[in-house]
Write an enzyme that holds these catalytic residues in place. Structure first.
Site, PDB file in Angstrom:
ATOM      1  N   LYS A 149       0.820  -1.218   0.000  1.00  0.00           N
ATOM      2  CA  LYS A 149       0.000   0.000   0.000  1.00  0.00           C
ATOM      3  C   LYS A 149       0.863   1.282   0.000  1.00  0.00           C
ATOM      4  CE  LYS A 149      -4.122  -2.119   2.152  1.00  0.00           C
ATOM      5  NZ  LYS A 149      -4.937  -2.173   3.414  1.00  0.00           N
ATOM      6  N   TYR A 162     -13.047  -1.614  -2.907  1.00  0.00           N
ATOM      7  CA  TYR A 162     -13.453  -1.813  -1.515  1.00  0.00           C
ATOM      8  C   TYR A 162     -14.965  -1.674  -1.332  1.00  0.00           C
ATOM      9  CZ  TYR A 162      -8.607  -1.911   0.145  1.00  0.00           C
ATOM     10  OH  TYR A 162      -7.299  -2.252   0.401  1.00  0.00           O
ATOM     11  N   ASN A 185      -2.040   0.220   7.116  1.00  0.00           N
ATOM     12  CA  ASN A 185      -1.438  -1.039   7.560  1.00  0.00           C
ATOM     13  C   ASN A 185      -0.578  -1.716   6.493  1.00  0.00           C
ATOM     14  OD1 ASN A 185      -3.431  -1.894   5.890  1.00  0.00           O
ATOM     15  ND2 ASN A 185      -4.618  -2.991   7.426  1.00  0.00           N
ATOM     16  N   HIS A 189      -2.238  -5.540   1.669  1.00  0.00           N
ATOM     17  CA  HIS A 189      -3.535  -6.176   1.427  1.00  0.00           C
ATOM     18  C   HIS A 189      -3.297  -7.615   0.994  1.00  0.00           C
ATOM     19  CE1 HIS A 189      -7.606  -6.922  -0.096  1.00  0.00           C
ATOM     20  NE2 HIS A 189      -7.008  -7.500  -1.126  1.00  0.00           N
ATOM     21  N   GLU A 224     -10.332 -10.184  -7.343  1.00  0.00           N
ATOM     22  CA  GLU A 224      -9.384  -9.080  -7.168  1.00  0.00           C
ATOM     23  C   GLU A 224      -8.263  -9.127  -8.205  1.00  0.00           C
ATOM     24  OE1 GLU A 224     -10.057  -8.268  -2.388  1.00  0.00           O
ATOM     25  OE2 GLU A 224      -8.227  -9.286  -3.036  1.00  0.00           O
TER      26      GLU A 224
END
Ligand code: IDP
Length: 165
Positions: free
Chosen positions: A20, A60, A126, A129, A140
């Site tokens: 990320k 998302y 965080n 993913h 995805e």
């Protein structure tokens, strides 16, 4: 012997990993993480991406309406990130295990070796993913790599067992 080989092949999966934007901001950390990933998985695809708001919201969509949704979309559109298609035996659950749970601060206590414990910043930021099931991974991977050869071939690229990475 034939049976055990078949079993190993049957567990071969491809999953989606994202590095990320907060991680991407630190090139040395990206190199370190990708080196670790390469020791554990076969990297079938790698792509650096920057999403529009609409793309982040679509990816998302299941979290629409959650209190953190706006922050999540803002975070995922704050800069480029890297998408990886990772293949290996039980890659979906293996990558989730390597990455650790959602909350980095909690992971520093419960699973300090996990990537989120070591690199993650906050519950939102965080750093990683990972698809949560084989079915999610298919959806995805199509979202991120749908225009690549992976779309047609990813189920048929299993190398011989023991040929990792
Ligand atoms: P996961 O990424 O560990 O599977 P999900 O529940 O699918 O977790 O949430 C997607 C992402 O949304 C998380 O990785 C994190 O960036 C963000 N997120 C999830 N829960 C929270 C929260 O309680 N506060 C802030 N951000 C959250």
């Amino acid at each position: 012997r034939a049976t055990s080989l078949r079993r190993v092949r049957a567990q071969w999966e491809t999953t989606l990993a994202l590095l990320k934007p907060d991680l991407l901001a630190d090139a040395a950390r990206v190199r370190a993480v990708e080196q670790e990933i390469g020791q554990q998985f076969r990297v079938q695809e790698r792509r650096q991406i920057a999403w529009t708001r609409a793309q982040a919201e679509a990816f998302y969509a299941e979290h629409q309406g959650r209190p953190f949704f706006g922050r999540l979309v803002g975070y995922m559109t704050s800069g480029p990130f890297v998408a990886l298609a990772l293949a290996g035996p039980q890659a979906v659950s293996q990558w989730r295990k390597t990455m650790g749970g959602t909350r980095p601060v909690q992971m520093r206590v419960r699973n300090p070796a996990s990537l989120r414990a070591r690199f993650g910043l906050t519950d939102t930021r965080n750093s990683f993913h990972g698809s949560d099931s084989a079915e999610t991974a298919r959806r995805e991977l199509a979202f991120l790599f749908g225009d690549s050869k992976l779309d047609r071939n990813w189920e048929h690229t299993s190398p011989q067992a023991g040929n990792l990475p």
